[in-house]
Design a protein around this motif. Structure first.
Motif, mmCIF file in Angstrom:
data_model
loop_
_atom_site.group_PDB
_atom_site.id
_atom_site.type_symbol
_atom_site.label_atom_id
_atom_site.label_comp_id
_atom_site.label_asym_id
_atom_site.label_seq_id
_atom_site.Cartn_x
_atom_site.Cartn_y
_atom_site.Cartn_z
ATOM 1 N N ALA A 142 0.824 -1.212 0.000
ATOM 2 C CA ALA A 142 0.000 0.000 0.000
ATOM 3 C C ALA A 142 0.860 1.264 0.000
ATOM 4 O O ALA A 142 0.538 2.241 -0.683
ATOM 5 C CB ALA A 142 -0.939 -0.007 1.212
ATOM 6 N N VAL A 143 1.968 1.249 0.734
ATOM 7 C CA VAL A 143 2.826 2.433 0.805
ATOM 8 C C VAL A 143 3.495 2.712 -0.538
ATOM 9 O O VAL A 143 3.739 3.871 -0.894
ATOM 10 C CB VAL A 143 3.860 2.289 1.949
ATOM 11 N N ASP A 144 3.771 1.660 -1.313
ATOM 12 C CA ASP A 144 4.308 1.849 -2.661
ATOM 13 C C ASP A 144 3.249 2.482 -3.565
ATOM 14 O O ASP A 144 3.553 3.354 -4.385
ATOM 15 C CB ASP A 144 4.746 0.512 -3.263
ATOM 16 N N GLU A 145 2.026 2.049 -3.423
ATOM 17 C CA GLU A 145 0.950 2.608 -4.237
ATOM 18 C C GLU A 145 0.741 4.092 -3.946
ATOM 19 O O GLU A 145 0.383 4.861 -4.843
ATOM 20 C CB GLU A 145 -0.338 1.826 -4.020
ATOM 21 N N GLU A 146 0.993 4.490 -2.715
ATOM 22 C CA GLU A 146 0.856 5.911 -2.360
ATOM 23 C C GLU A 146 1.862 6.753 -3.143
ATOM 24 O O GLU A 146 1.516 7.802 -3.691
ATOM 25 C CB GLU A 146 1.060 6.111 -0.857
#
Length: 216
Positions: A142-146
């Motif tokens: 999820a943090v990569d998608e941000e």
């Protein structure tokens, strides 16, 4: 049928040599930046490397440049607290961005890094491409998608670089690649090729050098 986001092919002799020559020259640390007004003058095209803490970003930069101690690898995630600028020969800047996600630092410090990161990505006219590093053992989180969503909103082209691919068997890597391709399909700024790397084995390093050498 061509897969979406195929792995970048091995460079031909000409592009491989261009990459080798670029990184065979002097690569020097220029400065660490903690605020936008500290950025060097925008006189060169630049590429940046972004990735969550402990993704292997420092090891990849060291492998690219052939300089073991150029970027500081650490067992402590979140050690890089600045935007670190390196000169690559006479032509480019290579930019090491602060690790995102988990960081062994106070919340206020992490929030300051995040604000600086967003300002840089949205406001640096000479930024030609961001390389978003993703640990092949875990795929896109999820943090990569941000960060990918931020890059897309800032209209900054980014290319996904998978690190530590030597740690997986082929079947496991194929499953991760399927997840990565599905996630990337949602981001209009994603460059339509993946780069598969292993800093330890040297896999993908010549390919990434050639890609960077071709960016102007």
């Amino acid at each position: 049928m061509q897969l979406p986001f195929p792995a970048a092919e091995q460079p031909d002799d000409i592009t491989r040599e261009a990459g080798r020559k670029m990184f065979a020259g002097e690569t020097e640390f220029l400065k660490g930046v903690v605020a936008m007004n500290g950025l060097p003058e925008a006189t060169r095209p630049e590429v940046c490397f972004a990735g969550r803490s402990n993704v292997g970003k420092s090891s990849l930069i060291n492998a690219l440049t052939g300089r073991k101690g150029l970027a500081r690898a650490s067992n402590t995630p979140g050690r890089t607290q600045e935007i670190n600028y390196f000169t690559v020969g006479e032509s480019h800047f290579l930019v090491d961005l602060p690790g995102y996600g988990f960081a062994n630092a106070p919340l206020a410090v992490v929030e300051k890094w995040q604000r600086l990161l967003k300002s840089y990505l949205r406001g640096r006219a000479t930024l030609r491409r961001a390389f978003v590093l993703v640990d092949a053992r875990h795929g896109i989180k999820a943090v990569d998608e941000e960060i990918m969503a931020l890059l897309s909103s800032a209209a900054v082209t980014f290319q996904c670089v998978l690190t530590k691919t030597d740690k997986l068997k082929k079947g496991d890597l194929d499953r991760v690649l399927a997840q990565v391709r599905e996630k990337l399909s949602k981001h209009p700024a994603a460059y339509p090729e993946l780069v598969l790397t292993s800093s330890e084995k040297g896999d993908g390093i010549e390919t990434l050098r050639a890609i960077i050498a071709g960016i102007d």
